[in-house]
Write an enzyme that holds these catalytic residues in place. Structure first.
Site, mmCIF file in Angstrom:
data_model
loop_
_atom_site.group_PDB
_atom_site.id
_atom_site.type_symbol
_atom_site.label_atom_id
_atom_site.label_comp_id
_atom_site.label_asym_id
_atom_site.label_seq_id
_atom_site.Cartn_x
_atom_site.Cartn_y
_atom_site.Cartn_z
ATOM 1 N N GLU A 37 25.935 -11.203 1.891
ATOM 2 C CA GLU A 37 26.554 -9.988 2.441
ATOM 3 C C GLU A 37 25.727 -9.291 3.512
ATOM 4 O O GLU A 37 25.564 -8.069 3.493
ATOM 5 C CB GLU A 37 26.854 -9.003 1.299
ATOM 6 C CG GLU A 37 27.794 -9.588 0.254
ATOM 7 C CD GLU A 37 28.090 -8.609 -0.894
ATOM 8 O OE1 GLU A 37 27.464 -7.552 -0.970
ATOM 9 O OE2 GLU A 37 28.962 -8.939 -1.715
ATOM 10 N N ASN B 235 26.407 -16.523 2.065
ATOM 11 C CA ASN B 235 27.522 -16.107 1.204
ATOM 12 C C ASN B 235 27.997 -14.708 1.594
ATOM 13 O O ASN B 235 27.184 -13.828 1.862
ATOM 14 C CB ASN B 235 26.996 -16.074 -0.247
ATOM 15 C CG ASN B 235 28.080 -15.958 -1.293
ATOM 16 O OD1 ASN B 235 29.037 -16.746 -1.294
ATOM 17 N ND2 ASN B 235 27.954 -15.004 -2.198
ATOM 18 N N HIS C 235 36.910 -12.519 -4.059
ATOM 19 C CA HIS C 235 37.351 -11.518 -5.037
ATOM 20 C C HIS C 235 38.691 -10.991 -4.531
ATOM 21 O O HIS C 235 38.751 -10.346 -3.486
ATOM 22 C CB HIS C 235 36.346 -10.367 -5.131
ATOM 23 C CG HIS C 235 35.015 -10.795 -5.662
ATOM 24 N ND1 HIS C 235 34.820 -11.125 -6.985
ATOM 25 C CD2 HIS C 235 33.819 -10.966 -5.055
ATOM 26 C CE1 HIS C 235 33.557 -11.466 -7.172
ATOM 27 N NE2 HIS C 235 32.924 -11.386 -6.014
ATOM 28 N N GLU D 94 32.928 -16.942 -5.825
ATOM 29 C CA GLU D 94 33.011 -15.851 -6.823
ATOM 30 C C GLU D 94 34.459 -15.461 -7.100
ATOM 31 O O GLU D 94 34.783 -14.282 -7.237
ATOM 32 C CB GLU D 94 32.249 -14.612 -6.320
ATOM 33 C CG GLU D 94 30.813 -14.897 -5.920
ATOM 34 C CD GLU D 94 30.033 -13.650 -5.494
ATOM 35 O OE1 GLU D 94 30.518 -12.534 -5.729
ATOM 36 O OE2 GLU D 94 28.946 -13.820 -4.928
ATOM 37 N N ASP E 272 37.859 -14.264 -8.365
ATOM 38 C CA ASP E 272 38.610 -13.625 -9.452
ATOM 39 C C ASP E 272 39.824 -12.959 -8.828
ATOM 40 O O ASP E 272 39.861 -12.703 -7.630
ATOM 41 C CB ASP E 272 37.763 -12.648 -10.306
ATOM 42 C CG ASP E 272 36.899 -11.694 -9.515
ATOM 43 O OD1 ASP E 272 37.288 -11.322 -8.395
ATOM 44 O OD2 ASP E 272 35.838 -11.296 -10.034
HETATM 45 C C1 XIL Z 1 28.089 -8.325 -9.646
HETATM 46 C C2 XIL Z 1 27.920 -8.730 -11.098
HETATM 47 O O1 XIL Z 1 29.049 -9.442 -11.499
HETATM 48 C C3 XIL Z 1 27.735 -7.526 -11.983
HETATM 49 O O2 XIL Z 1 27.355 -7.930 -13.296
HETATM 50 C C4 XIL Z 1 26.650 -6.593 -11.424
HETATM 51 O O3 XIL Z 1 26.619 -5.416 -12.174
HETATM 52 C C5 XIL Z 1 26.937 -6.262 -9.983
HETATM 53 O O4 XIL Z 1 27.053 -7.472 -9.226
HETATM 54 N N1 XIL Z 1 29.327 -9.881 -4.916
HETATM 55 C C6 XIL Z 1 28.231 -10.593 -5.334
HETATM 56 C C7 XIL Z 1 27.833 -10.579 -6.756
HETATM 57 O O5 XIL Z 1 27.660 -11.348 -4.528
HETATM 58 O O6 XIL Z 1 26.457 -10.711 -6.943
HETATM 59 C C8 XIL Z 1 28.322 -9.337 -7.474
HETATM 60 O O7 XIL Z 1 28.058 -9.494 -8.854
HETATM 61 C C9 XIL Z 1 29.788 -9.130 -7.209
HETATM 62 C C10 XIL Z 1 30.056 -8.950 -5.731
#
Ligand code: XIL
Length: 361
Positions: free
Chosen positions: A157, A207, A243, A272, A274
């Site tokens: 990020e 990423n 996400h 990641e 979801d």
């Molecule tokens: C999130 C985790 O899932 C949580 O447990 C933590 O509290 C905060 O971070 N993008 C990312 C991840 O790259 O590392 C993040 O993970 C979600 C958003």
């Protein structure tokens, strides 16, 4: 006689495929990792080490996935919470679990603006000191897992949300930065070079979020990756976080984005995924939303298998029992993952399984 033997073998193969015999998944089901075997696609998930002692968590994890990624265990606040020492105990649990279950491990993440340790963010270090601290961190963490972690999210990020094309203002880029402030993404290049020296075999990824579609942010990342490839900076892939909120995914644009990145001869990993759903106060989603969710998982997986350079699909956790969606959305959203809170496969699992079983398109 010979025909009879062949016939029996065929019946056995079909029965195994249809019933998922020996998979431990329910009758009539293959596990996700079995479904992915033919294509060689990596099917992964984020993992919380504290949950590995829960039998249903561990058995579902081992049965369904061939790739694991520590959800938080490799972030600075966990692995490097004291300046002079590193604590690998949590991430080591995941790596040990993976080696016992013939599963790969992705590393997440070496350089980020979040979940950093207090000593780091409050330390008022000079750029020179920060460069030294970051180099040591990358070399130590990547070195510790040399040969065990096959791919790293080196930088996470780093591009700005509001001013696409610009670097996000962070401790690493310009606050005060590692000495390369004002030089675009040169600081990212430095991080990739350190990581590559620490483990020349590891695949190195950039990423990011909200750059899954073709948009100004992904244009900027694309320009960086193209430049890195042209100049031989060791980058092997790009992670699309994925996400998804609001039950909407612009699949055509995601597909076009995967296409242009993989055309640079880097891999794309969905890192990641979801798909958050509106939930009631008990955390339950509507049946029709679960179907829409399944369809989104199906479409994203299809976009991935349609491009040979898209080599992994990971979800950000696998059971709705443990998911950052919910804790981050005041419990109005949830149910974002493949298995419900009782580890039962949701429609999304079936959708993903069918795409994986069909293999490369
Ligand atoms: C999130 C985790 O899932 C949580 O447990 C933590 O509290 C905060 O971070 N993008 C990312 C991840 O790259 O590392 C993040 O993970 C979600 C958003």
């Amino acid at each position: 006689m010979c025909d009879l033997v062949k016939w029996r073998a065929l019946v056995l193969v079909l029965a195994t495929a249809v019933l998922g015999l020996g998979s431990g998944a329910g009758v009539g089901e293959q596990s996700l990792r079995e479904a992915a075997r033919g294509s060689g696609l990596l099917i992964g998930t984020a993992v919380r080490p504290a949950q590995l002692s829960e039998a249903a968590y561990a058995s579902t994890l081992a049965r369904e996935f061939n790739t694991l990624e520590p959800e938080d265990a490799l972030k600075w606040e966990v692995v490097h919470s004291e300046r002079q020492s590193f604590d690998f105990s949590q991430a080591d649990q995941i790596v040990d679990f993976a080696s016992r279950h013939d599963t790969k491990v992705r590393g997440h993440t070496l350089v980020w603006h979040r979940q950093n340790s207090k000593w780091l963010t409050e330390g008022k270090y000079t750029s020179g000191e920060l460069a030294e601290i970051l180099e040591k961190h990358i070399r130590t963490v990547v070195g510790h897992y040399r040969g065990k972690i096959f791919a790293w999210d080196v930088v996470n990020e780093a591009f700005d949300e509001l001013h696409p094309g610009q670097m996000r203002s962070t401790i690493w880029s310009d606050q005060p930065g590692i000495g390369l402030a004002g030089n675009g993404f040169t600081y990212i290049e430095r991080c990739f070079r350190w990581a590559h020296e620490a483990d020349p075999q590891a695949l190195l990824f950039y990423n990011d979020a909200e750059a899954e579609v073709v948009n100004p942010k992904s244009d900027a990342i694309y320009a960086m990756v193209r430049d890195f490839r042209q100049r031989g900076v060791p980058i092997d892939g790009v992670g699309f976080q994925m996400h998804i909120a609001n039950l909407h995914a612009d699949v055509a644009s995601i597909s076009a984005n995967i296409k242009r990145f993989t055309a640079l001869a880097v891999q794309v990993h969905i890192t990641e995924m979801d798909v958050a759903l509106p939930v009631d106060s008990d955390g339950n989603a509507r049946a029709e939303d679960l179907q829409t969710q399944a369809n989104i998982y199906r479409q994203i997986a299809t976009a991935c298998v349609s491009h040979p350079g898209c080599t992994a699909i990971q979800t950000w956790g696998f059971t709705d029992k443990y998911s950052w969606i919910g804790s981050h959305s005041k419990k109005t959203q949830g149910a974002a993952l493949l298995f419900d809170r009782n580890y039962r496969a949701k429609p999304a699992t079936e959708a993903l399984r069918s795409v994986l079983a069909a293999g490369r398109l």
